[in-house]
Scaffold this motif. Structure first.
Motif, mmCIF file in Angstrom:
data_model
loop_
_atom_site.group_PDB
_atom_site.id
_atom_site.type_symbol
_atom_site.label_atom_id
_atom_site.label_comp_id
_atom_site.label_asym_id
_atom_site.label_seq_id
_atom_site.Cartn_x
_atom_site.Cartn_y
_atom_site.Cartn_z
ATOM 1 N N PHE A 132 0.808 -1.215 0.000
ATOM 2 C CA PHE A 132 0.000 0.000 0.000
ATOM 3 C C PHE A 132 0.849 1.275 0.000
ATOM 4 O O PHE A 132 0.363 2.355 0.313
ATOM 5 N N GLY A 133 2.149 1.105 -0.264
ATOM 6 C CA GLY A 133 2.963 2.279 -0.517
ATOM 7 C C GLY A 133 3.802 2.786 0.642
ATOM 8 O O GLY A 133 4.286 3.922 0.597
ATOM 9 N N ALA A 134 3.999 1.987 1.674
ATOM 10 C CA ALA A 134 4.898 2.426 2.752
ATOM 11 C C ALA A 134 6.301 2.589 2.168
ATOM 12 O O ALA A 134 6.657 1.906 1.203
ATOM 13 N N PRO A 135 7.119 3.486 2.740
ATOM 14 C CA PRO A 135 8.490 3.670 2.240
ATOM 15 C C PRO A 135 9.241 2.339 2.184
ATOM 16 O O PRO A 135 9.026 1.475 3.031
ATOM 17 N N GLU A 136 10.120 2.188 1.181
ATOM 18 C CA GLU A 136 10.745 0.881 0.929
ATOM 19 C C GLU A 136 11.665 0.418 2.055
ATOM 20 O O GLU A 136 11.918 -0.774 2.207
ATOM 21 N N LEU A 137 12.173 1.382 2.841
ATOM 22 C CA LEU A 137 13.031 1.010 3.963
ATOM 23 C C LEU A 137 12.471 1.682 5.213
ATOM 24 O O LEU A 137 12.429 2.914 5.304
ATOM 25 N N LEU A 138 12.027 0.842 6.153
ATOM 26 C CA LEU A 138 11.432 1.380 7.375
ATOM 27 C C LEU A 138 12.332 1.089 8.566
ATOM 28 O O LEU A 138 12.885 -0.015 8.669
ATOM 29 N N VAL A 139 12.480 2.058 9.456
ATOM 30 C CA VAL A 139 13.014 1.729 10.773
ATOM 31 C C VAL A 139 11.951 0.864 11.420
ATOM 32 O O VAL A 139 10.764 1.176 11.361
ATOM 33 N N MET A 140 12.358 -0.270 11.990
ATOM 34 C CA MET A 140 11.408 -1.173 12.666
ATOM 35 C C MET A 140 12.055 -1.565 13.987
ATOM 36 O O MET A 140 12.772 -2.552 14.080
ATOM 37 N N THR A 141 11.801 -0.764 14.981
ATOM 38 C CA THR A 141 12.484 -1.001 16.244
ATOM 39 C C THR A 141 11.476 -1.467 17.283
ATOM 40 O O THR A 141 10.296 -1.128 17.204
ATOM 41 N N SER A 142 11.946 -2.257 18.233
ATOM 42 C CA SER A 142 11.065 -2.736 19.301
ATOM 43 C C SER A 142 10.406 -1.550 19.970
ATOM 44 O O SER A 142 11.057 -0.564 20.285
ATOM 45 N N ALA A 143 9.089 -1.675 20.181
ATOM 46 C CA ALA A 143 8.360 -0.562 20.758
ATOM 47 C C ALA A 143 8.561 -0.537 22.262
ATOM 48 O O ALA A 143 7.990 -1.327 22.999
ATOM 49 N N ASN A 144 9.419 0.358 22.686
ATOM 50 C CA ASN A 144 9.687 0.525 24.114
ATOM 51 C C ASN A 144 10.426 1.832 24.295
ATOM 52 O O ASN A 144 10.821 2.480 23.329
ATOM 53 N N ARG A 145 10.594 2.213 25.513
ATOM 54 C CA ARG A 145 11.443 3.351 25.817
ATOM 55 C C ARG A 145 12.786 2.800 26.229
ATOM 56 O O ARG A 145 12.841 1.876 27.033
ATOM 57 N N SER A 146 13.861 3.379 25.715
ATOM 58 C CA SER A 146 15.201 3.021 26.143
ATOM 59 C C SER A 146 15.368 1.505 26.184
ATOM 60 O O SER A 146 15.098 0.822 25.212
ATOM 61 N N ASN A 147 15.772 0.938 27.336
ATOM 62 C CA ASN A 147 16.059 -0.495 27.396
ATOM 63 C C ASN A 147 14.913 -1.335 27.942
ATOM 64 O O ASN A 147 15.098 -2.495 28.253
ATOM 65 N N GLU A 148 13.742 -0.735 28.097
ATOM 66 C CA GLU A 148 12.619 -1.500 28.640
ATOM 67 C C GLU A 148 12.271 -2.641 27.683
ATOM 68 O O GLU A 148 12.555 -2.572 26.496
ATOM 69 N N PRO A 149 11.575 -3.668 28.201
ATOM 70 C CA PRO A 149 11.156 -4.733 27.283
ATOM 71 C C PRO A 149 10.094 -4.246 26.301
ATOM 72 O O PRO A 149 9.413 -3.253 26.555
ATOM 73 N N ILE A 150 9.960 -4.960 25.195
ATOM 74 C CA ILE A 150 9.037 -4.597 24.131
ATOM 75 C C ILE A 150 7.582 -4.663 24.631
ATOM 76 O O ILE A 150 7.217 -5.560 25.386
ATOM 77 N N ALA A 151 6.775 -3.680 24.213
ATOM 78 C CA ALA A 151 5.353 -3.668 24.581
ATOM 79 C C ALA A 151 4.615 -4.683 23.717
ATOM 80 O O ALA A 151 4.816 -4.737 22.515
ATOM 81 N N TYR A 152 3.779 -5.507 24.327
ATOM 82 C CA TYR A 152 3.066 -6.515 23.531
ATOM 83 C C TYR A 152 1.567 -6.546 23.783
ATOM 84 O O TYR A 152 0.841 -7.189 23.032
ATOM 85 N N THR A 153 1.087 -5.896 24.830
ATOM 86 C CA THR A 153 -0.371 -5.808 24.974
ATOM 87 C C THR A 153 -0.799 -4.420 24.508
ATOM 88 O O THR A 153 -0.024 -3.459 24.582
ATOM 89 N N ASP A 154 -2.037 -4.312 24.033
ATOM 90 C CA ASP A 154 -2.502 -3.031 23.501
ATOM 91 C C ASP A 154 -2.503 -1.960 24.585
ATOM 92 O O ASP A 154 -2.078 -0.822 24.364
ATOM 93 N N ALA A 155 -2.959 -2.340 25.782
ATOM 94 C CA ALA A 155 -3.043 -1.365 26.870
ATOM 95 C C ALA A 155 -1.656 -0.824 27.204
ATOM 96 O O ALA A 155 -1.453 0.386 27.351
ATOM 97 N N ASP A 156 -0.697 -1.737 27.283
ATOM 98 C CA ASP A 156 0.678 -1.349 27.603
ATOM 99 C C ASP A 156 1.251 -0.461 26.500
ATOM 100 O O ASP A 156 1.930 0.534 26.765
ATOM 101 N N ALA A 157 0.955 -0.810 25.252
ATOM 102 C CA ALA A 157 1.465 -0.022 24.128
ATOM 103 C C ALA A 157 0.924 1.399 24.198
ATOM 104 O O ALA A 157 1.671 2.369 24.057
ATOM 105 N N PHE A 158 -0.375 1.528 24.455
ATOM 106 C CA PHE A 158 -0.966 2.872 24.543
ATOM 107 C C PHE A 158 -0.322 3.677 25.660
ATOM 108 O O PHE A 158 0.000 4.848 25.511
ATOM 109 N N GLU A 159 -0.131 2.999 26.792
ATOM 110 C CA GLU A 159 0.382 3.712 27.953
ATOM 111 C C GLU A 159 1.830 4.143 27.741
ATOM 112 O O GLU A 159 2.191 5.286 27.958
#
Ligand SMILES: [Zn+2]
Ligand SMILES: [Zn+2]
Ligand SMILES: [Zn+2]
Length: 750
Positions: A321-348
């Motif tokens: 659908f046209g996303a840029p050909e090279l995306l940064v794809m980094t674990s969703a977290n702040r700094s060294n925290e573990p990756i967010a995996y629940t929706d509530a945690d991601a929002f927060e």
């Protein structure tokens, strides 16, 4: 019929990763192809087959099982025994039975397969543009499993009853989706929702199109993946990348990127055949490869870029659908925290970072980061063992009792040994973060529950560090306990990968920090011995001082003060060309000279920090190993240089002549690249010289320092086949738990 065909019976037992990977339907189809009658089912130790047919057909059938299994399966062994002919009329798939001791292996998550991709982009297909398309050859496994046996009610798909069309496929043994537990379609299954600026937008592909447009416009979008959320943005848009760094509090640590397809990947990194194979393999790890383009802010001061290919249908749709050909794809977290995996945690946690959320409705059962790997001359090497690899068996240990090895506090991963199979968990993270510690506890409970191991039956193995959070937690568990010294565990991890318990070796364990037998900070250790007989400390880096404790690991200048204090005739390092920050350096030097708040250390990681400081890295590091990577990066840019003197006297690797020479060369104006190269060569020589003093032929190297590929190449050139290193588990502390488990299995009398 002209003659009576001879029909014989055979019982086949297949072991390996054979459940949840479409193995039974595969066997069913093969049986029809070769005219075999009988049945297949999931047995106690893998897949069991009762086969009846002509001997030639049976041979061909058995060969085909081994030579062309489904893409996600891994056949470890095929055992064959004669069986009584019962004259079955056809071939059937028998229901799986719940076993007393579950030794069936859980498959890692799999990338979307080619057949599903074709359907995904076929307007005539009923799953056209459906982001949760999957089949028995592909899709989520470990990330959706809530319990065993692996059946739909035990997965996060339990809330999505199948529609008639999906159910028909699910129940048809000839169908690609026969017993594909996560099977679904847009009519009956989960979908995705885009949330941007408070207005939720339902409707699947419209949401994905909108997310792709936002990415094109330079927005940061949180995208739910297989094992957690990613933060995505256009990797070529430096404003977006800078914003992501600022909002994520990630100063310099490299971001991983995802390329639309292999051709795009080749434009940004140099990929040899091996790297390409790894990149496109069903593991789909982040592959470390030499960058060809300098992308502003993506991987500062780093010659390598971590790159991966799309592996979920949703990621493929974003690109379509046209996303840029090279995306940064980094674990969703702040700094060294573990990756967010629940929706509530991601929002927060990501509310202040992401401009929009692309939320998948299917729950994630557990967090699993992307794996990181590298193709080397010695084959693929895992740097972070996670999605696509976990929780499969990484080694087979000669032990029947269950063992839990809890690893170390940095880059934590645990290993559970059941019936001799060592199941290493996904990467958990640094346990000083509360969320990572919670994940650590959850992973232990999770794996024990999955393999139905009772805590009180476990032998619990932990690091010898008395204050590690992992040690304290291990000691609070019921069952027997065993402490294993950090660096011995590093060495044992390599031998465990190879199942070598008795061979006497020289074990070289170089890293940043580990608790030594004498309570000091080790990290430049050479052992002699075997896993079974134990490892005797035979040599080590000359002891230096670490002034000010933990902070010395973050300030290369501070570590340098503790090493340089032993060098005579030192110039003023706060003056050019060194320009050490005066207050921090002089303060640390003072502590070292007066032996106040100093800790003895043999850490090669801190020696690298010292060299980094002398070559100009005088600021604070922002992630572990940064200064050492910087020195390697410098050395790579140089032609090979003659080694600095790094003598070995009385089982001590003496760094003083090297450091004195570096200081003198800097004053003389020699280039930092050449100096870094000469340092690497000298260290490689010192390792070889130290090893030469001992009898064993085999040399085993492990520990975080051996993620330095230049050092490994230099050792390879000197030692060749004599050198063994990690491949299956990381050389860093992510591999410690396997080594702990191996030492426990061989020495604790279990
Ligand atoms: Zn598929
Ligand atoms: Zn359906
Ligand atoms: Zn270590």
């Amino acid at each position: 019929m002209l003659r009576e065909a001879i029909v014989v019976g055979r019982r086949l037992q297949i072991r390996g990763v054979v459940q949840g990977v479409g193995f039974r339907p595969f066997v069913y189809r093969l049986a029809r192809e070769y005219g075999i009658r009988g049945w297949v089912c999931n047995g106690e130790r893998g897949v069991e087959i009762h086969a009846e047919g002509e001997p030639g057909a049976l041979d061909a059938f058995a060969r085909a099982i081994e030579t062309r299994p489904p893409p996600a399966a891994r056949v470890a062994t095929v055992q064959s025994a004669p069986a009584t002919v019962e004259n079955f009329a056809g071939f059937e798939i028998r229901a799986s039975e719940k076993q007393d001791v579950p030794t069936v292996r859980i498959s890692p998550d799999l990338p979307v397969c080619a057949a599903c991709l074709r359907e995904l982009f076929d307007p005539a297909d009923r799953r056209f543009e459906y982001p949760y398309i999957n089949c028995t050859d592909c899709g989520p496994r470990y990330s959706i499993i809530l319990g065993l046996p692996y059946d739909r009610p035990n997965t996060t798909m339990r809330d999505w009853p199948m529609c008639e069309a999906c159910a028909a496929e699910y129940h048809d043994p000839a169908n690609r989706r026969f017993h594909a537990q996560p099977v679904a379609c847009a009519q009956c299954g989960p979908n995705v929702v885009l949330e941007a600026g408070g207005s939720a937008r339902h409707g699947g592909s419209a949401a994905i199109r909108e997310a792709a447009a936002l990415l094109r416009d330079g927005a940061i979008v949180a995208v739910k993946g297989l094992g957690g959320y990613h933060l995505a943005c256009d990797a070529r848009n430096s404003r977006a990348v800078t914003a992501l760094r600022e909002r994520k509090y990630r100063k310099e640590r490299p971001f991983a990127v995802m390329a639309r397809d292999p051709d795009v990947a080749c434009e940004y990194v140099t990929l040899d055949a091996e790297s390409m194979r790894l990149l496109a393999s069903i593991r789909r790890p982040i592959v470390l490869a030499e960058s060809r383009v300098d992308l502003d802010g993506v991987a500062p001061d780093n010659r390598e870029l971590g790159i991966m290919l799309p592996y979920t249908p949703l990621q493929h749709l974003l690109y379509a659908f046209g996303a840029p050909e090279l995306l940064v794809m980094t674990s969703a977290n702040r700094s060294n925290e573990p990756i967010a995996y629940t929706d509530a945690d991601a929002f927060e946690r990501l509310g202040g970072i992401a401009d929009a959320f692309l939320i998948g409705e299917r729950e994630i059962a557990r967090r699993i980061d992307d794996s990181v790997a590298r193709a080397t001359k010695r084959g693929p090497v895992v740097v972070r063992h996670s999605r696509g690899f976990a929780p499969e068996s990484v080694a087979t240990l000669p032990v029947t009792e269950p063992i839990l090895a809890v690893g170390a506090d940095l880059k934590n991963a645990i290993t559970l040994v059941v019936s001799g199979e060592a199941f290493s968990s996904q990467h958990i993270g640094d346990l000083d973060h509360f969320a990572a510690f919670e994940a650590f506890r959850a992973t232990i409970a999770d794996l024990c529950a999955m393999y139905e191991v009772r805590m009180e039956d476990l032998l619990v193995v932990h690091d010898a560090h008395p204050e590690y959070a992992s040690t304290l937690y291990a000691r609070s568990l019921p069952g027997r306990h065993l402490a294993v010294q950090h660096h011995r565990a590093h060495v044992a991890s390599v031998l465990a990968e190879r199942g070598c318990w008795d061979e006497r070796v020289i074990g070289v364990a170089f890293d940043g920090t580990g608790y030594g037998d004498d309570g000091s900070i080790w990290g430049g250790e050479i052992f002699e011995g075997s896993v079974r007989a134990g490892f005797r400390r035979a040599a080590h880096l000359r002891t230096a001082l670490l002034p000010g404790g933990d902070a010395a690991a973050r300030f290369p200048v501070q570590a340098a003060a503790g090493f340089l204090e032993q060098i005579d005739g030192l110039p003023d390092l706060t003056a050019p060309p060194f320009v050490f920050p005066a207050a921090r350096y002089r303060g640390a030097l003072e502590l070292a000279r007066k032996r106040i708040r100093t800790f003895p250390t043999t850490s090669v990681g801190r020696l690298f920090d010292t060299v980094a400081a002398l070559l100009g890295f005088t600021r604070e590091t922002t992630f572990e190993g940064q200064a050492a990577m910087w020195v390697e990066h410098l050395a790579r840019a140089s032609a090979p240089a003659a080694p600095y003197a790094f003598p070995v006297c009385e089982s001590e690797l003496d760094f003083r002549p090297t450091l004195a020479a570096i200081v003198a060369d800097r004053l003389r104006g020699r280039g930092a690249n050449e100096i870094a190269a000469a340092f690497h060569a000298g260290l490689a020589d010192a390792i070889c010289e130290a090893c030469a003093a001992f009898e064993p032929h085999r040399i085993v190297a492990s520990g975080g320092v051996f993620q330095n590929t230049l050092l490994l190449e230099l050792l390879d050139a000197r030692l060749g086949d004599r050198l063994w290193t990690n491949a299956v588990v990381p050389a860093n502390d992510g591999g410690i738990s396997l080594g702990q488990a191996a030492i426990a299995a061989l020495t604790a009398g279990v």
